[in-house]
Motif scaffolding. Structure first.
Motif, PDB file in Angstrom:
ATOM      1  N   ALA A 367      41.004  46.037  18.571  1.00  0.00           N
ATOM      2  CA  ALA A 367      39.718  46.221  19.235  1.00  0.00           C
ATOM      3  C   ALA A 367      38.725  46.968  18.365  1.00  0.00           C
ATOM      4  O   ALA A 367      37.507  46.834  18.538  1.00  0.00           O
ATOM      5  CB  ALA A 367      39.911  46.977  20.546  1.00  0.00           C
ATOM      6  N   GLU A 368      39.215  47.746  17.411  1.00  0.00           N
ATOM      7  CA  GLU A 368      38.334  48.547  16.567  1.00  0.00           C
ATOM      8  C   GLU A 368      37.390  47.693  15.727  1.00  0.00           C
ATOM      9  O   GLU A 368      36.320  48.140  15.346  1.00  0.00           O
ATOM     10  CB  GLU A 368      39.171  49.448  15.650  1.00  0.00           C
ATOM     11  N   PHE A 369      37.791  46.459  15.429  1.00  0.00           N
ATOM     12  CA  PHE A 369      36.959  45.653  14.523  1.00  0.00           C
ATOM     13  C   PHE A 369      36.826  44.199  14.947  1.00  0.00           C
ATOM     14  O   PHE A 369      36.156  43.413  14.278  1.00  0.00           O
ATOM     15  CB  PHE A 369      37.522  45.711  13.105  1.00  0.00           C
ATOM     16  N   ASN A 370      37.409  43.838  16.070  1.00  0.00           N
ATOM     17  CA  ASN A 370      37.400  42.440  16.499  1.00  0.00           C
ATOM     18  C   ASN A 370      35.995  41.876  16.645  1.00  0.00           C
ATOM     19  O   ASN A 370      35.729  40.713  16.330  1.00  0.00           O
ATOM     20  CB  ASN A 370      38.174  42.304  17.813  1.00  0.00           C
ATOM     21  N   ASP A 371      35.055  42.690  17.108  1.00  0.00           N
ATOM     22  CA  ASP A 371      33.694  42.194  17.320  1.00  0.00           C
ATOM     23  C   ASP A 371      32.983  41.852  16.016  1.00  0.00           C
ATOM     24  O   ASP A 371      31.934  41.189  16.040  1.00  0.00           O
ATOM     25  CB  ASP A 371      32.861  43.230  18.085  1.00  0.00           C
ATOM     26  N   LEU A 372      33.504  42.301  14.878  1.00  0.00           N
ATOM     27  CA  LEU A 372      32.874  41.971  13.604  1.00  0.00           C
ATOM     28  C   LEU A 372      33.091  40.512  13.223  1.00  0.00           C
ATOM     29  O   LEU A 372      32.400  39.989  12.350  1.00  0.00           O
ATOM     30  CB  LEU A 372      33.395  42.888  12.492  1.00  0.00           C
ATOM     31  N   CYS A 373      34.051  39.860  13.866  1.00  0.00           N
ATOM     32  CA  CYS A 373      34.188  38.409  13.698  1.00  0.00           C
ATOM     33  C   CYS A 373      33.193  37.741  14.633  1.00  0.00           C
ATOM     34  O   CYS A 373      33.296  37.860  15.852  1.00  0.00           O
ATOM     35  CB  CYS A 373      35.597  37.931  14.023  1.00  0.00           C
ATOM     36  N   THR A 374      32.223  37.048  14.064  1.00  0.00           N
ATOM     37  CA  THR A 374      31.169  36.423  14.874  1.00  0.00           C
ATOM     38  C   THR A 374      31.487  34.981  15.234  1.00  0.00           C
ATOM     39  O   THR A 374      30.684  34.317  15.891  1.00  0.00           O
ATOM     40  CB  THR A 374      29.845  36.450  14.102  1.00  0.00           C
TER      41      THR A 374
END
Length: 739
Positions: A367-374
């Protein structure tokens, strides 16, 4: 902006300032090398398919391969230990070191040993641990974590490395050049390798039939680490197992090309330890070498640590096909700007890192970086084993976002939004995932809705509750939608080109084309009609792209089924589906495979086209180009949408524009940085803008009309340039009024 959002924004800003330049330069170099290496290799796609098939079969047969490799290694005189988790693996390796009275251990680069934090465990026992990979050695000195799955020190510049070495070793003659630093480190590591009691390596592949460990490197340190000390411990995830040498070939051909563009790595080492070579006594270099394999020990530590559960997980299983080449990282615009320290979890980074972190460390780490995948999909064609990395990220996002407890505002959302999500799903994601609802309301109430949305109090509320950055311009809804304009036209307006071209199409009214960027939809209608095509605009909802991008998989599936139901009658009637927005076409051609029956998916995928692709086909089949707006040398700067390029469609736009005598320059950047809702989110606004600025820095827009194929691209470029942009279909519109 919430406290957590401010903290995330500050973290990203810091990484861009301190590591961004080095990451951008180094990843771009590898990415360009990959493009060149693959372009020159005709067998690439065939080998990708073969490698994928091998990995699918190997993971399916994993229990048998584990037993087979155990028998093979033990027959060779070695030992195999199947470790349940990190603690189990570390305890076994500790036991091996104690049995050899080990005081020092040397290691070659291994993300699996990073995963179990082996270095820290051994050091806590008083054992000296030395990394022998140059990049790993540098970050070990700096007490940092790897920033890249292949190149751990990519975030450091040559000057930073020189300063680190000079300060660490207090050298009288400071090191300056790369060659000086390499020679110095080689000598230092040579001593550590000679003095080591145990050598620890990873393994790129383990061959079950023969017990062979395959190491693929560019430095040669791994083979020295494996054979110089008396004891060799190889640590590998169970997914590294493949049946035999016969299956190894495609991976050797692919891994270096995908990672760096090399036709083959500098060193491909195949060891079936314990080796037959005698041990070496460096204290007596002049003595004859005596002894043999009886003086050597080999231990293969196979790590589970969640992998068996990943194998049973239909959505995460693909992660186990990963061969750790780093191509998904190098091809990702966001990763290029922040690196693995931002786009990564406890161990793994980049696009595939989400699947690994979710599987071996849990959802909190992912969850710490998942949103960085667009979901831009540039990694899809980069992956040498054809892993659908965006889909893995989407599934993990769904699990992360639905894992929260219902909050105070859920009762305000439920019943008002037409999604399929359970209470507790992230509020901001639900808003963006239901953008069609907002668009319908926005158009119905325009222009008042636009004024209200941009008022200070409302922008403040959006910032606070939805994390929508005040610096980003909001879309302006049009009162007259594309469908309304089309329905209200008086009489037939198409003009046949007189060339025999006679087709019927349905123009898919995606949310933005229907409610915001209506002019590009009108231009598409006029262009198609000018080329002799009978156009219809059906009453169909959004494709599911918006909810899918937010991890709302159930809602996306319902949207997909509804959209197909609305389009299927046209398909059966022989009408093609023409799409203006590339991300919606990508849904039809890629993601719908997961949501529709095989027949329905194949029917829609085979008969849906990007609008400029369709125009190209019409012109190639006899339509009259004179019916369109000629360029007469007009200068254009064209940026193609990321998903359009993944589908291999950008060349059609370029061909149409050049064929109509436009002077076209194109961009090479992987992505514009906007990526739908991503560029609106406060914590990512600066990253989004930085990616866009990098695009402009390498893209000649001076004195050119800037055109782009995607909604997000147009929004980003127009915001950065502060001047109007257009979709390519508007450029060739017979009645165009721009630029």
């Amino acid at each position: 902006m919430s406290r957590s959002t401010r903290r995330k924004a500050a973290e990203i800003r810091h990484l861009m300032e301190t590591e961004g330049d080095a990451m951008y330069h180094n990843t771009r170099v590898l990415n360009e090398g990959r493009y060149e290496g693959i372009e020159a290799f005709d067998e690439y796609e065939d080998l990708r398919a073969e490698a994928r098939s091998i990995k699918e079969a190997a993971i399916a047969d994993l229990p048998n391969l584990i037993e087979q490799v155990r028998e093979s290694v033990e027959a060779n005189g070695g030992n195999v230990y199947l470790a349940e988790d990190a603690a189990d693996a570390n305890a076994y390796i500790e036991e091996v070191c104690e049995g050899r009275d080990a005081e020092s251990v040397v290691k070659s680069k291994s993300m699996t040993t990073e995963e179990i934090e082996l270095n820290g465990h051994l050091e806590s026992l008083g054992i000296d641990v030395y990394e022998t990979d140059l990049g790993e050695f540098v970050i070990q000195l700096a007490d940092e974590a790897p920033s890249h799955i292949v190149a751990p020190g990519f975030h450091k510049s040559r000057e930073e490395i020189a300063t680190l070495l000079n300060e660490t070793y207090d050298l009288e003659d400071p090191l300056e050049t790369s060659q000086e630093m390499t020679w110095f480190v080689r000598d230092v590591l040579g001593e550590h390798i000679r003095d080591a009691d145990v050598g620890v390596t990873g393994a790129n592949f383990v061959l079950a039939e023969s017990g062979t460990v395959t190491l693929v490197t560019n430095e040669g340190n791994a083979r020295k680490t494996a054979v110089t000390p008396d004891t060799h411990v190889a640590v590998a995830g169970v997914e590294k197992l493949i049946p035999s040498t016969e299956e190894l070939s495609p991976f050797v051909e692919l891994i270096a090309r995908a990672a760096t563009g090399q036709s083959i790595a500098q060193y491909v080492t195949m060891l079936s330890p314990p080796t037959d070579s005698p041990t070496l006594d460096f204290d007596a270099p002049d003595e004859p070498i005596e002894g043999g394999s009886e003086d050597r020990e080999f231990h293969l530590v196979l790590l589970d640590n969640g992998r068996t559960a990943m194998r049973e997980d239909d959505e995460l299983r693909e992660t186990l096909y990963c061969i750790r080449c780093g191509a998904c990282s190098n091809s990702c615009a966001n990763f290029q700007h922040v690196g693995g320290h931002g786009f990564g979890g406890e161990t793994y980074s980049g696009g595939i890192g989400t699947g690994w972190e979710a599987g071996v460390h849990g959802l909190d780490s992912a969850a710490e970086f998942n949103d960085l995948c667009t979901g831009c999909s540039r990694c899809v064609n980069a992956c040498p084993v054809k892993i659908d990395i965006p889909w893995i990220n989407t599934v993990v996002r769904e699990r992360v976002k639905r894992g929260t407890d219902p909050d105070t505002f859920d009762h305000l959302v439920d019943g008002l939004t037409p999604d399929q999500e359970e209470p507790g799903f992230d509020l901001r994601n639900r808003f963006f995932g239901n953008f069609e609802t907002a668009a319908k309301a926005g158009s119905a109430l325009a222009p008042l809705s636009n004024w209200v949305a941009n008022s200070g109090p409302v922008r403040g509320a959006m910032d606070r509750w939805l994390g929508i950055d005040r610096r980003r311009d909001l879309p302006e809804f049009r009162r007259e939608t594309l469908r309304k304009w089309f329905e209200d036209r008086e009489g037939p307006t198409r003009t046949r080109a007189g060339t025999g071209v006679d087709r019927e199409v349905v123009l898919y009214p995606d949310v933005y084309t229907n409610h915001v960027q209506v002019e590009r939809g009108k231009a598409a209608v006029r262009v198609l009609e000018a080329l002799g095509v009978d156009v219809r605009i059906p009453d169909v909802g959004e494709s599911g792209r918006a909810p899918l991008s937010q991890g709302m998989v159930s809602t996306a599936e319902r949207s997909a089924r509804d959209a197909y139901a609305a389009l299927s009658g046209h398909l059966y009637a022989g009408r093609d589906v023409v799409v203006v927005e590339p991300s919606d076409l990508a849904m039809f051609r890629r993601e719908y495979e997961k949501f529709l029956s095989d027949g329905s998916y194949e029917r829609l995928a085979a008969n849906s086209y990007e609008v400029m692709e369709y125009v190209y086909g019409l012109l190639e089949n006899g339509a009259d180009a004179d019916a369109l707006a000629a360029g007469d040398g007009e200068r254009l700067a064209y940026h193609s949408h990321c998903q359009q390029r993944t589908l291999g469609l950008e060349t059609y736009t370029e061909a149409v524009l050049e064929g109509l005598d436009y002077d076209v320059t194109t961009s090479d950047a992987e992505c514009c940085g906007m990526a739908g809702s991503f560029g609106y989110k406060s914590e990512y606004y600066e990253l989004s803008a930085s990616v866009g600025e990098s695009l402009l820095a390498e893209f000649d827009t001076q004195g050119r009309w800037v055109v782009a194929s995607g909604t997000s691209c147009l929004e980003q470029l127009e915001g950065l340039l502060d001047r109007p942009t257009a979709h390519p279909i508007q450029v060739v519109d017979p009645v165009r009024t721009g630029p």
